[in-house]
Structure formats: structure tokens, C-alpha cells
Write an enzyme that holds these catalytic residues in place. Structure first.
Site: not given
Length: 840
Positions: A497-498, A501, A520
Site C-alpha cells: 500500500h505504501e 503511494h 488512498e
């Protein structure tokens, strides 16, 4: 000066006066359409005893979009204040130049200043800002704030975002005094002060517009200019959310100094950084993604449009390691015994809100003779390799900087250099899990989206008071210790997930911060894709796991929609006004300070379901080919929802024939509260997933076990042993959520449940649901599990406090008070506020 510009400035100050920090909306005060920061040079000293960061920031400007075409003194300028504004602000501190400020030099050659000479009385106001009282040595004798305001009332006013800072002094920097700077000037002939001012501004303009391939030279001269002497102090005053600066008799932004130096220091209670201790009880400080971003760390321009580069020097005691958003893996320089200096820089322009720093006694986690097992899904890899060669040939649409997307070597780099840092006590756990996962996840991300936007990555396990499972910033990811428990599943998915980004949230940012879903929603959608590739799952198995995850997210979204205000459920709260700012560039982030919103997942979930719906409609292969085109076109830029949707439908025009339009998508998904109608139709299919059916079978077994346990006598307890299947972590979450819907589970059932799945050893997502079961059924023998969770998993435990209170059980409420008392001082401010409202 035109009337609309006067009203623009007046509106700016009325905004300042009307806003209350306790309210929901966050103001962005910087007048970015008049002046735009292009580069920051920070020079900071960190003192853990006083919990203060002190030093200077030098800002290099260019005129904003409204001022570049100005033809006269009035055009493109902004009046400082009218008489009415002076009356409004009469109670605010106002500051004249301080002429007797003692200087000190660090060994790195950067200048810094103290507030008062030895023996002088400190005349700072209650906010720590320097006063203009007559008793202060060397301070001019202006009588009051309105005197200052009325003097040169048509002067241009520079406004920066600033909060919880003690501003000590502001001055213009004499960049023309830097040796060798002549190369940036067209003429060395100076006849008057105006020409000297123009020369300085010309130097800064030439410096900030240097070609991208001269970035090393540019950084060198930024450093030299930041060390140049001052050439005149500037008037300044502070408001709740802003720092206001002006130069007498300068009426137009284009004539305002392009390089200014601000002396300041942070406050221990400042909301941009957290002073705390790590899991090894050692002091540390870090930026935790506060709702107010970095304005309590340094005066800056917060609006996303103010994309800038930066370089930072930090001095602190030698026992500390400084990690930061920076392209270089900084090596400390020893200044003197016990004092180190760390230096980082970035050359890719990004919003100042993405700047991140973490200072602590971190230990770098290394593994001897470690060879990363970099695996990629061949289907994704081959699909990407065909598309990427074509993409590299295209040109970038962003402002010039050393871009990795135009570098064939960078584009073929599956895994970027990375390091792992953690408190000493978590070193072994990180070595066991993270060191192996990072290269796998990075490689999976590259197989999916192509070129890594950033050249390197640090991963830090932050203190237990961190209010999220993770946070991504340029070149650095923060992870909660909560991801290290159990197996690798939670850690891997959160890491994916990170990492996502880096593309969506950093390389491509939202032009309007209220459109959080752009960051997000994409990261939530891509974490599943990255994680499947990282595990090298067969297509069918990956699809099954993603359907299970979709069902869990659907349940979470359904619950959140039922238990939150409708206004907070809208992905574009500004609707057709999204992306609009005032004439000066100021704007409001709707609900930006709402403590409840910080813990909501609606932007993650609705954004995820929108992207999933589009992928299903278009087809996976076509969809990911489009995503790579989109990244290639928009990296290094800010976007609105429309930019993504219009390009999608233009690239895949056949979708328009099936009723898919930008207007319909915005209306159904982005501008409406509640569950989107297309999602209501789709959600029923996930119950048929094999992994979900497997959980349903196990739930049935547990219900039967519970029924028998309530009827059985002691001598029959050992009969009819039930065989339970081994479940994946996400299946365990669904199992426990399903059992939470049962009215009663007896003690023996809970004991058996705990023993069967070794629940105290599972990841924090599973243990959170277990704690909910313990609370619901008042399983007192396992209250210790709740206490441990609330202390060690603060990123996830906030709403457990509410569940402990709602049953009105004395023991549970006592446990809630006890845990809050033990963690309150260290707890994140927003978390503490929400918990306090539940408890008191």
C-alpha cells in the site's frame, strides 16, 4: 491597484479572523498566486532536552501565476491592508526589524542567530514571537501594530502557512554577495538601489530556472546563497495560521525579495511533530502526518500547487540517526565531539506537505550475506516490458527536473536501493520479516506500473503512538509496529500500500486535498495487485484472495456509512468547485481538522471500489496498460478526478457506448454520500467466492460447537471432536466478524476458538476482532489481551475504547480508563481527542 485585488487581500484576513482552530475546516493561507516558493534551504538544530527544533529556513521565490504578466505596480499586486483590516488585526503582534541580534556560526558555515544578546531581557510575546517593545535593545520605536500597518498601507504582503512556531526574525538575503554568482547576471553595472534589487531577483530567477541537467550546480548555489549575508530586515506579524511579511514601499509581488531568511524555533506542543520515546525507551521526534501538515515545523506554502524542492542540514547529538525525505542516503559529518550534521536534498518538486523527518536512536537492520529473492509474476512482467519501451520514448509533462522516467537505466531497475531502520528491540523481528518482503514488493510494483518514481527508499518502524499502520513520503515509509506481529501477510499488504503511494499520492498528487481518494483509493486497489504479484500467486488464487478482501472492505464500508455523517462520506465534498482557490491562492480544506475523519476509511474504500469496478468493466490487461500510460503522462504533476476519468474514456472510447461517462461516474461515485448504486449490485457476488464459502462452513461449525457446549455436561465435553480447517489471515478476520454477529458465545467456545487458531499470535487485524469478541462476551480471563492491544497497537485500538464504554460494565470501563491513563501523554493528538470524547 484594482478593487478585486484589494478585496482579495481583505478576504484573506477575514478568513484568518473567522476561523477557529477547533473547527473542522483547515485553512491554507499562503498567497501562492502572487508568490510561489521554488526551493527551501533548512538549517536546523535539534535539542531533545527542550524538545525544540531551531534554526533558519531560506525560501527562494518566483512570482505566482497572477503576477507574471503584470504591467504596472498595481497589476498583479496585493495591497497589504486597508484601514478596516488594520482595525481587525490591531490585537495581533507586529514586528519591526531587529538590528541588534547576536550571530553565531555553525561549523558547516551556516549562520544562525539568537533572540537576545547575553544579559538582555527576552521581549518575546506569549507565542514566542519577537516583540517590538521599546525596551528591547536596538528595536525601532513603532508604537503599535496599526502604526506599522498604516505605514506603506499599499505594500505587498507575502503570506506563508505557519502555526505553533516562534518566529524570531525575517530578512532579505543578499544573493548578489555570493562569490561566482556573476554567471547568473546579465549585467554587473549597478547605479541605484532599484537596480541592485532587480539584480538579486534576476539571480534567483536564473538559479531556480536552471536546466535539469545542472541540478548539482543548482544545489551548490542554493547552499551558497542561503549562507549569504542579509541585506535588510523585513516587517512581519503572525496570525493563528499564518506568517505575514512585507517590505516597505514594495507594492508588487514581482518587486518583492525573491530570497528571504526566517529565523524561528518550534514549540514542544507543535502539531507537526511528535516528541516521544521509541519502543526501547529512547527519545525520538518525527513528523506523523498531522492534519496541519508541516506548518508547525517550518514556515511554508502548504497548498499543493506550491511544488518545490528542498535541502536540509540537521545537527543533533551523535547518538541520533536523522532520516528524511531525500534522494541521498545521508552519511553524517562530525562537527565536534558528540555532535553530528546530516544533509539531505530532493530535486523533484513536490508539495511541502510531503516533507518528512524522523530523528531517533534508530538501528539499521541488516542481514549478513542476504540475497533478496526477487520474484515477479511472468504475466505482469511480459505485459509491462512490451509497453514500457514505448512509454520511455515519450516526453514528460511536468516542469523540468532529473526525471527517472526518462532514464532507461532507472526504468529497468526492478528494485531500488533500500534500508530498514527500527528501535533496537525490534531489530530481529524486522530482519525476519521486512528484509525479505521489501525487494519482493518493490519488484511487484515495478512489474505492475513500471519505473519507480524515486531513486531509493528507507523504511522505519515508528513508535507505538503512531496513529496509522503506515505513511508514505518521498524516499521514506513509516510503518507501525503493529504490522510486525503474526506472519508476513499484514506487513506485506501494508508495505505494498505504501509503496503504491510513490506513484499515486507522491509522483501524482491531488490538486485539491479533499480528493483523498486519488491517493488512498489507488493505493488500496494496487496493494492487492502488488501483493499477489509479490507472492507469485496463480491467477485464480489471486482472484479468490482479492474477492475475499473485497467482501471484507464492503462490510467495513457498509458499517462506516451507517455510523458516520453523510457529509463525510462524499469523495468530492467541494463538488463542482473542486480545485478552485481564491484570487490570491488561499483556500479551505473542508473537514481537514475533523478528528473523526482522520480515522474514517471511506476515501480508501469507495475509491478502491470505483477503480475495481472500472477494471472489471474494461478488462484487467487493458486497464493496467492504461494505468501505465496515465502514470507516464501525469507523473510529477497534480490532478483532479476529471483528469483520470477523461483520459480513461478517451483511451478506451468503446466504454462510452456502454453508458460509461465522466458525468455518470462523478455523480454515482464521487459527489454522493452512502453506498454507490453500482456497488450495491456487485457486492452480492463475493459471497460465492470459494474462500468465503469456506469461512461460512467454519462459522456453521462454530455455531454448532457453541450450541452443544451450552447443553453438554462435563463428562461429555470431550466427545464429538470437530475438525476445523486452517484459514488464511483474511479468512480469520471474516470468521471472527461473523461470530461477532452471534448473540452469545459461551466461555468454552471462546476458549476453544482461542486455542484452535492461536489468536494471541495472529496479526493485529485478527487480534483486533478477537478483542472485540472478548469485550462483547465479557471474557475477563483475556482482558490482558485488550490491555496489550490498546498499549501496543495504538494505530488500531481507538474504537476499542468505545466498545469498552458502551456496555456500561464497571470492569471494562475501568480497563479503558487504565489504558488511556497509561498512554494518553504519548498518544497522537487526534487519537487522544477521540478517545477522550468516548471516555468522558
Amino acid at each position: 491597484m484594482t478593487e478585486n485585488l484589494q478585496s482579495c487581500c481583505l478576504a484573506n484576513w477575514k478568513m484568518e479572523m473567522k476561523l477557529d482552530p477547533a473547527k473542522d475546516d483547515l485553512p491554507l493561507m499562503a498567497n501562492t498566486r502572487h508568490m510561489l516558493v521554488k526551493h527551501y534551504v533548512l538549517d536546523l538544530d535539534v535539542d531533545f532536552k527542550s524538545q525544540v527544533i531551531e534554526g533558519t529556513v531560506v525560501l527562494f521565490f518566483e512570482p505566482g501565476s497572477r503576477c507574471k504578466k503584470g504591467g504596472n505596480a498595481g497589476e498583479g499586486a496585493c495591497l497589504s491592508q486597508s484601514d478596516e483590516t488594520c482595525k481587525i488585526r490591531a490585537s495581533e503582534p507586529c514586528h519591526s526589524p531587529v538590528t541588534n541580534v547576536s550571530a553565531r556560526s555553525s561549523k558547516t558555515g551556516y549562520n544562525d542567530f539568537a533572540v537576545c544578546a547575553k544579559g538582555e531581557k527576552d521581549t518575546s510575546d506569549k507565542n514566542g514571537n519577537h516583540s517590538n517593545g521599546e525596551q528591547a535593545s536596538g528595536i525601532s520605536s513603532s508604537k503599535n501594530c496599526c502604526d506599522i500597518e498604516n505605514h506603506g498601507s499599499e505594500d505587498f504582503l507575502l503570506v506563508l502557512d505557519c502555526c505553533d512556531l516562534s518566529v524570531l526574525k525575517v530578512e532579505e538575503v543578499d544573493v548578489a554577495a555570493v562569490p561566482g554568482i556573476e554567471k547568473f547576471t546579465r549585467s554587473a553595472k549597478l547605479t541605484d538601489a532599484e537596480e541592485l534589487r532587480n539584480l538579486r531577483n534576476q539571480i534567483v530567477h536564473e538559479l531556480v530556472t536552471l536546466p535539469a541537467d545542472r541540478w548539482r550546480e543548482q544545489l551548490y548555489y542554493y547552499t551558497r546563497c542561503s549562507q549569504a549575508p542579509g541585506c535588510g530586515e523585513l516587517l512581519f506579524s503572525t496570525g493563528t495560521w499564518s506568517l505575514m511579511i512585507r517590505k516597505a514601499e514594495v507594492q508588487a509581488p514581482r518587486d518583492f525579495p525573491r530570497a528571504i531568511r526566517i529565523w524561528y524555533k518550534t514549540k514542544p506542543e507543535g502539531r507537526s511533530v511528535t516528541w516521544t520515546t521509541d519502543q526501547s525507551s529512547r527519545p525520538c521526534v518525527y513528523t506523523m502526518g498531522s492534519p496541519i501538515n508541516n506548518r508547525a515545523l517550518f514556515p511554508c506554502q502548504e497548498p499543493p500547487v506550491a511544488m518545490s524542492t528542498w535541502q536540509t542540514t540537521v545537527r543533533t547529538a551523535s547518538c541520533f540517526v536523522v532520516l528524511m525525505s531525500g534522494e541521498n542516503s545521508a552519511e553524517p559529518a562530525q562537527l565536534q565531539e558528540g555532535l553530528l550534521s546530516w544533509y539531505y536534498y530532493v530535486t523533484m518538486p513536490m508539495p511541502a506537505s510531503t516533507f518528512t523527518i524522523a530523528i531517533g536512536c534508530w538501528t539499521e537492520v541488516k542481514q549478513e550475506s542476504h540475497t533478496a529473492d526477487v520474484r515477479t509474476n511472468n504475466e505482469f512482467s511480459s505485459l509491462f516490458s512490451r509497453a514500457d519501451l514505448r512509454l520511455i520514448e515519450g516526453s514528460c509533462g511536468h516542469v523540468a527536473y532529473p526525471c527517472r522516467f526518462q532514464n532507461p537505466a532507472a526504468s529497468s531497475q526492478l528494485v531500488i536501493p533500500h534500508r530498514v531502520f527500527a528501535p533496537w528491540c525490534l531489530k530481529d523481528r524486522c530482519a525476519e520479516i521486512l528484509l525479505e518482503l521489501i525487494p519482493q514488493c518493490l519488484s511487484a510494483a515495478h512489474a505492475t506500473l513500471g519505473t519507480h518514481p524515486f531513486s531509493r527508499l528507507d523504511v522505519l518502524i515508528v513508535p507505538s503512538n503512531f496513529s496509522s499502520l503506515g505513511m508514505a513520503s518521498p524516499h521514506i515509509i513509516f510503518l507501525s509496529q503493529s504490522v510486525l506481529t503474526g506472519g508476513s501477510h499484514l506487513c506485506g499488504t501494508r508495505l505494498c500500500h505504501e509503496i503504491a503511494h510513490a506513484w499515486f499520492g507522491l509522483a501524482i498528487g491531488a490538486r485539491d486535498w479533499t480528493e483523498e481518494w486519488i491517493s488512498e483509493g489507488f493505493a488500496t486497489y494496487l496493494e492487492d495487485v502488488f501483493w499477489a504479484v509479490a507472492q507469485q500467486l496463480p491467477h485464480d488464487e489471486a482472484r479468490e484472495q482479492q474477492e475475499l478482501k473485497a467482501l471484507l472492505r464492503w462490510r467495513q464500508l457498509r458499517d462506516e456509512v451507517q455510523n458516520s455523517e453523510e457529509e463525510l462520506q462524499v469523495l468530492r465534498p467541494n463538488k463542482e468547485n473542486t480545485g478552485e482557490v481564491s484570487e490570491s491562492g488561499t483556500c479551505i480544506i473542508k473537514h481537514g481538522l475533523n478528528a473523526e475523519k482522520i480515522f474514517m476509511q471511506v476515501h480508501y474504500l469507495k475509491g478502491y471500489f470505483l477503480l475495481q469496478s472500472l477494471a472489471k468493466r474494461i478488462g484487467e490487461a487493458t486497464y493496467f496498460e492504461f494505468l501505465r500510460k496515465f502514470v507516464q503522462k501525469f507523473h510529477g504533476q497534480l490532478i483532479l478526478s476529471q483528469d483520470f476519468l477523461y483520459m480513461l474514456l478517451e483511451d478506451i472510447p468503446e466504454q462510452k457506448g456502454y453508458g460509461l461517462s465522466v458525468e455518470n461516474i462523478i455523480r454515482a461515485w464521487l459527489d454522493t454520500s452512502g453506498i454507490p448504486k453500482p456497488l450495491l449490485e456487485e457486492c452480492q457476488t463475493w459471497d460465492q467466492c470459494r474462500l468465503v464459502r469456506q469461512v461460512n462452513d467454519e462459522v456453521t461449525k462454530w455455531i454448532q460447537v457453541n450450541q452443544r457446549a451450552r447443553k453438554r455436561s462435563k463428562r461429555k465435553r470431550r466427545q464429538d471432536e470437530v475438525a476445523f480447517q486452517k484459514l488464511l489471515p483474511d479468512q480469520l478476520v471474516l470468521l471472527l466478524e461473523s461470530l461477532l454477529e452471534e448473540k452469545t458465545l459461551c466461555l468454552r467456545t471462546l476458549q476453544c476458538l482461542e486455542k484452535t487458531y492461536h489468536l494471541d499470535e495472529q496479526d493485529s487485524e485478527v487480534r483486533h476482532r478477537w478483542c472485540e469478541l472478548v469485550v462483547k462476551h465479557k471474557y475477563t480471563r483475556r482482558y490482558a489481551d485488550i490491555e496489550k492491544f490498546l498499549k501496543e497497537d495504538q494505530a488500531m485500538g481507538v474504537y476499542l475504547y468505545g466498545e469498552l464504554m458502551v456496555n456500561e460494565d464497571a470492569k471494562q470501563q475501568e480497563l479503558a480508563y487504565k489504558c488511556f491513563a497509561a498512554t494518553q501523554k504519548q498518544m497522537d493528538v487526534s487519537s487522544a481527542k477521540v478517545v477522550a470524547e468516548m471516555l468522558f
